[in-house]
Scaffold this motif. Structure first.
Motif, PDB file in Angstrom:
ATOM      1  N   HIS A 185      -3.608   1.427  -6.984  1.00  0.00           N
ATOM      2  CA  HIS A 185      -3.335   0.112  -6.396  1.00  0.00           C
ATOM      3  C   HIS A 185      -2.495  -0.738  -7.341  1.00  0.00           C
ATOM      4  O   HIS A 185      -2.469  -0.512  -8.534  1.00  0.00           O
ATOM      5  N   TYR A 186      -1.882  -1.770  -6.772  1.00  0.00           N
ATOM      6  CA  TYR A 186      -1.152  -2.732  -7.584  1.00  0.00           C
ATOM      7  C   TYR A 186      -2.090  -3.852  -8.025  1.00  0.00           C
ATOM      8  O   TYR A 186      -2.982  -4.264  -7.279  1.00  0.00           O
TER       9      TYR A 186
ATOM     10  N   HIS B 173       3.905  -7.120  -9.481  1.00  0.00           N
ATOM     11  CA  HIS B 173       2.699  -6.289  -9.440  1.00  0.00           C
ATOM     12  C   HIS B 173       2.957  -4.981 -10.181  1.00  0.00           C
ATOM     13  O   HIS B 173       4.022  -4.394 -10.043  1.00  0.00           O
TER      14      HIS B 173
ATOM     15  N   LEU C 167       1.502  -1.056 -10.974  1.00  0.00           N
ATOM     16  CA  LEU C 167       0.640   0.002 -10.451  1.00  0.00           C
ATOM     17  C   LEU C 167      -0.452   0.294 -11.475  1.00  0.00           C
ATOM     18  O   LEU C 167      -0.174   0.549 -12.642  1.00  0.00           O
TER      19      LEU C 167
ATOM     20  N   ALA D 242       2.442   1.830  -3.381  1.00  0.00           N
ATOM     21  CA  ALA D 242       1.423   2.288  -4.337  1.00  0.00           C
ATOM     22  C   ALA D 242       1.090   3.759  -4.099  1.00  0.00           C
ATOM     23  O   ALA D 242       0.986   4.536  -5.051  1.00  0.00           O
TER      24      ALA D 242
ATOM     25  N   GLN E 109       0.826  -1.211   0.000  1.00  0.00           N
ATOM     26  CA  GLN E 109       0.000   0.000   0.000  1.00  0.00           C
ATOM     27  C   GLN E 109       0.859   1.260   0.000  1.00  0.00           C
ATOM     28  O   GLN E 109       0.573   2.214  -0.728  1.00  0.00           O
TER      29      GLN E 109
END
Length: 182
Positions: A153-154, A147, A149, A125, A122
């Motif tokens: 969020h990712y 992950h 972005l 991000a 979090q």
């Protein structure tokens, strides 16, 4: 007063944090409070080194620097120390600003899995770091979870378990079998 431990809590600024100097613990600054962790164990450090070496071999030729265990400023009074940092910055400062970071990586340890999978995800991000790589350890095997972005969020972009290959095209071309991290 800390509601969990009952200990007295003194808010710290970034200047206070930097004045603490180096120690044998990993000390991160989170919203004017310290998060103190023991130095990673030898297995964790070996995985980080092998990961950093593999990433550096393809990232450096296209202009990226690869570091491990460096201070990254995510915001005001918020400094984390990711296991892996890929950046376009090549400076000698004590802190790297998040806007110069293309990818961060964390090797998930059993004792801090929630921090890496939830809290740091979090925070990275929020700081707008484009890519987040998690190295999951399951006994003697590893998996890689990349992950990307997407907005605030990712989202999971690619996954590879031992014996498979994680293939990355951004922010640089790279492929790795998690088995190579042993």
């Amino acid at each position: 007063m800390d509601s969990v431990t009952g200990a007295s809590v003194t808010p710290l600024t970034e200047a206070d944090y930097l004045a603490m100097g180096d120690g044998h613990h990993r000390v991160e600054l989170f919203d004017r409070g310290l998060v103190v962790s023991p130095a990673p164990d030898l297995r964790h450090q070996r995985v980080v080194r092998r990961l950093a070496n593999a990433v550096e071999s393809v990232a450096a030729p296209v202009g990226f620097c690869v570091h491990h265990g460096v201070n990254v400023r995510l915001g005001v009074d918020r400094i984390m120390i990711p296991d892996l940092v890929v950046t376009d910055a090549d400076n000698e400062g004590a802190i790297l600003d998040a806007e110069r970071v293309a990818l961060v990586g964390e090797v998930v340890s059993p004792r801090n899995s929630g921090v890496d999978r939830v809290l740091k995800m979090q925070l990275y991000a929020i700081a707008r770091i484009p890519w987040y790589l998690l190295v999951e350890q399951d006994g003697d095997s590893h998996s890689l979870r990349l992950h990307r972005l997407d907005g605030a969020h990712y989202v999971e972009d690619a996954v590879a378990k031992a014996g498979e290959t994680l293939s990355v095209t951004e922010p640089f071309r790279w492929a790795m079998d998690p088995s190579d991290l042993h």
